[in-house]
Design an enzyme around this catalytic site. Structure first.
Site, PDB file in Angstrom:
ATOM      1  N   ASP A   1       0.835  -1.193   0.000  1.00 11.35           N
ATOM      2  CA  ASP A   1       0.000   0.000   0.000  1.00 11.35           C
ATOM      3  C   ASP A   1       0.879   1.256   0.000  1.00 11.35           C
ATOM      4  OD1 ASP A   1      -2.759   0.974   0.265  1.00 11.35           O
ATOM      5  OD2 ASP A   1      -2.103   1.773   2.196  1.00 11.35           O
TER       6      ASP A   1
ATOM      7  N   GLU B   1       1.931  -0.415  -4.900  1.00 11.83           N
ATOM      8  CA  GLU B   1       0.956   0.588  -5.313  1.00 11.83           C
ATOM      9  C   GLU B   1       1.742   1.881  -5.498  1.00 11.83           C
ATOM     10  OE1 GLU B   1      -3.022   3.021  -3.982  1.00 11.83           O
ATOM     11  OE2 GLU B   1      -1.462   2.559  -2.554  1.00 11.83           O
TER      12      GLU B   1
END
Ligand code: NOJ
Length: 549
Positions: free
Chosen positions: A221, A285
Site C-alpha cells: 500500500d 501501489e
C-alpha cells in the site's frame, strides 16, 4: 532479470500440496486477480465476505485460469478505512476468518496452482494499534517516535502545509501532549516514522511472519510514500504546467511522498523476499502520474519491486491513441529494466466496465483483450471478468469514509466494492438469501457468473479464453511488443514473432494491412475465430483480433 528462462508454465496439483514448478517466474507468465475479501464470497452468512468464502470460490478462479490472487487487507482493523487501518499486523480480522483459514486458503489455492498475495500497509497503522496508543500516551513513551510528531507553529497551526489525500491538513493535534501527528490519509491512520530503525525491524518480522505461512508476496500500500522528508519541509506550490491532479490539490507532494529514501526500504524487503525464493514477489501501489517515475521502483539492479502498478495507463481515456502512447512509453521506460503491470480497475479507481467502457459490452470485450495481450502482468479486479459495472449508491448506503466525507462531489469508492454476483437468485450466491449484504449487490448486463459460464459468447467466456490463449502461446506472455503501422484509431502490435493484436478503441472501424497473414486465434466477436486474416483486414469499432501465423 530472468526473462526468457521460461520453465514449465503451469502447475500440476498432486493432491499433496504445492507442486508449483520452481523454475517458472509465475508472476511474469501469469495473470493476477484482485479479490476484495469483504465482497468476494460470504461463507458464514453475515453479509460480509470472508476467507472460507474465498476457499469456496477457488474453483471459479482455477476455472478462469488465474495464477495468483491479491487480497485486500485481511488483518484486524477497526475499519475506519476498511482494513487499511491495521490494528494487528500478524492476525486475521475475526469478521474475515482466522489464521487457520488463511493457512487453508494458501494450501487449497496452491493445490489449484494459485498463489496468494496479501496487502501490506506499512505507511500507517490504525490509531487503535497498540504502537500508536502507546505513542500518543506521552511525549516520552517507548513508541513516541515510531510515528511522525511535530510541534505546532507559534500560532498553533500545523507544522507544515502537507495535505491529506482524503482532504484537509495531514496533521491532527493531540491536545494532551500538545503536538501534531501526521496522517497522509484519515486521522485514524497515523503515519509511521520510517526513519526509526525499530519500525523497519518490526516490518521485517511482519513480512517474514506471512512468508513463513506460505504467502507468495505482498501488494504494498502507498509504496511511493512510506518515507517522509525528515526536515518536514513545506510542499511546493503547484504551477500551471503541473498535472491536473497536482493543480487540483494546489501543491506538489515532493516532501510528504515520492521521496527517494523509500528505495532503501524497498531494497530491504526485496532481500527478505529473495531469501525465501525467487517466486515471492513485491507489488507496489506506486501512485506516480508519470511513467518515467516507474523504473526507479524496480531498482537499479532489479533489487526492489518485482512489479509496480502503472496508474498513468489505468487513468488514460479508453481510446487507441492515449493508450498506445502510454504503453509505448512504458515499453521504452521500463521494458527492459522491469516487467510492466497492466490493470484498469481496482477498489479505489473504479471498475473498467464503467470507468473505461460506460457499460458498453463491445468496449468491455476490447478492454479485456488489451489487458490480456500486452507484454507484462495483467491484474484483473474481481468482476472484470463478467463486465461488472460500478454501482450508483444512495448517500445512506455509503460505507467508504471518502464518500461519506465528500458526498455528493465525490461519492467515494463503494460503487466499485460491491459484492461479486455469483448467481441470479436472492443473495446472488454471495451471501445467504435472507442476509443483508454489507454493500448492495449489482449484476452486469450479461448476468451473474453462473449465467455467463454457460454462455460461450459471454464476457466471462471471452476472459477465460484470452487467459487460456496467453498460456498456450508463449508469444503472448513473453514475446516482445512490436509497434506496427495501422490507420488512425486502430492499434496493431506484434507479440513475439508469430502473433499480432489488432484493436480499434474508438467509434471507427478500418481496413488494416497486416504485414503477414495468419489465422484469427482470438477475437472479441467469437464468430471471427478461425477465419483467415490476410492483407487488408476489416476491424469494426471497439473490436479486437489476435492473429497468429
Ligand atoms: C491505498 C488503498 O488502496 C486505499 O484503499 C486506502 O484508502 C489508502 N491506500 C490508504 O491506505
Amino acid at each position: 532479470m530472468l526473462v526468457g528462462e521460461c520453465g514449465v508454465a503451469r502447475v500440476e496439483a498432486d493432491g499433496k500440496g504445492t507442486t508449483i514448478d520452481a523454475r517458472t517466474l509465475w508472476w511474469q507468465d501469469g495473470v493476477l486477480y484482485q479479490a476484495y475479501p469483504r465482497s468476494f464470497m460470504d461463507a458464514t452468512g453475515d453479509g460480509v465476505g470472508d476467507l472460507p468464502g474465498i476457499i469456496e470460490r477457488l474453483e471459479h478462479l482455477a476455472w478462469l485460469g488465474v495464477d495468483g490472487v491479491w487480497l485486500n487487507p485481511i488483518t484486524p482493523s477497526p475499519n475506519a478505512d476498511w482494513g487499511y487501518d491495521v490494528s494487528d499486523y500478524t492476525d486475521v480480522d475475526p469478521e474475515l476468518g482466522t489464521l487457520q483459514d488463511l493457512d487453508r486458503l494458501v494450501t487449497e489455492a496452491a493445490r489449484r496452482g494459485i498463489r496468494i498475495l496479501l496487502d501490506l500497509v506499512p505507511n500507517h497503522t490504525s490509531d487503535r494499534h497498540p504502537w500508536f496508543v502507546d505513542s500518543r500516551s506521552s511525549r516520552t513513551s517507548a513508541h513516541r517516535d515510531w510515528y511522525v510528531w511535530a510541534d505546532p507553529k507559534p500560532d498553533g497551526s500545523p507544522p507544515n502545509n502537507w495535505l491529506s489525500v482524503f482532504g484537509g491538513p495531514a496533521w491532527t493535534v493531540d491536545e494532551p501532549t500538545g503536538q501534531y501527528y501526521l496522517h497522509n490519509f484519515l486521522p485514524e491512520q497515523p503515519d509511521l516514522n520510517w526513519w526509526k530503525e525499530d519500525v523497519r525491524d518490526a516490518f521485517d518480522a511482519i513480512l517474514r511472519f506471512w512468508f513463513d505461512r506460505g504467502v507468495a508476496g505482498f501488494r504494498i500500500d502507498v509504496a511511493h510514500a512510506i518515507v517522509k522528508d525528515q526536515a518536514l519541509r513545506d510542499n511546493l506550490p503547484a504551477t500551471e504546467d503541473d498535472h491536473p491532479r497536482i493543480r487540483d490539490l494546489g501543491q506538489r507532494q515532493v516532501y510528504n511522498m515520492h521521496r527517494p529514501e523509500v528505495h532503501d526500504v524497498l531494497r530491504r524487503w526485496r532481500r527478505i523476499a529473495d531469501a525465501y525464493d525467487p517466486q515471492r514477489i513485491l507489488v507496489g501501489e506506486t501512485w506516480e502520474l508519470d511513467v518515467s517515475k516507474l523504473p526507479a521502483y524496480y531498482g537499479a539492479s532489479e533489487d526492489e519491486l518485482h512489479l509496480a502498478f502503472n496508474f498513468p495507463f489505468a487513468t488514460q481515456p479508453f481510446q487507441t491513441e492515449p493508450l498506445r502512447q502510454i504503453v509505448e512509453e512504458t515499453e521504452a521506460q521500463i521494458g527492459l529494466r522491469g516487467w510492466p503491470v497492466w490493470t484498469a480497475s481496482n477498489h479505489d479507481i473504479g471498475r473498467l466496465a464503467t470507468r473505461w467502457c460506460g457499460g458498453d459490452e463491445r468496449r468491455i470485450r476490447a478492454a479485456l483483450m488489451l489487458l490480456l495481450t500486452l507484454r507484462g502482468t495483467p491484474f484483473l479486479y474481481a468482476g472484470d471478468e463478467i463486465g461488472l459495472p460500478d454501482a450508483i449508491l444512495e448517500r445512506g448506503q455509503l460505507r467508504d469514509p471518502v464518500g461519506i466525507r465528500h458526498w455528493p462531489t465525490n461519492p467515494g469508492r463503494d460503487g466499485c466494492r460491491t459484492p461479486m454476483p455469483w448467481t441470479e437468485g436472492p443473495g446472488a450466491g454471495f451471501t445467504r438469501s435472507d442476509a443483508e449484504p454489507w454493500l448492495p449487490i449489482v449484476r452486469p448486463a450479461g448476468g451473474a457468473v453462473e449465467t455467463q459460464r454457460n454462455d460461450p459468447a459471454s464476457v466471462l467466456s471471452l476472459a477465460r479464453s484470452l487467459i487460456a490463449l496467453r498460456r498456450e502461446r508463449p508469444d503472448l506472455s513473453r514475446g516482445p511488443y512490436r509497434a506496427l503501422p495501422s490507420p488512425p484509431g486502430t492499434w496493431l502490435f506484434g507479440r513475439g514473432a508469430r502473433t499480432m493484436v489488432l484493436l480499434a478503441l474508438g467509434d471507427r472501424g478500418a481496413r488494416v494491412d497486416l504485414p503477414h497473414g495468419g489465422t484469427v486465434v482470438g477475437a472479441t466477436d467469437p464468430e471471427r475465430i478461425g477465419a483467415r486474416a490476410d492483407g487488408p483486414t476489416a476491424i469494426r469499432a471497439w473490436e479486437g483480433l489476435i492473429v497468429a501465423t
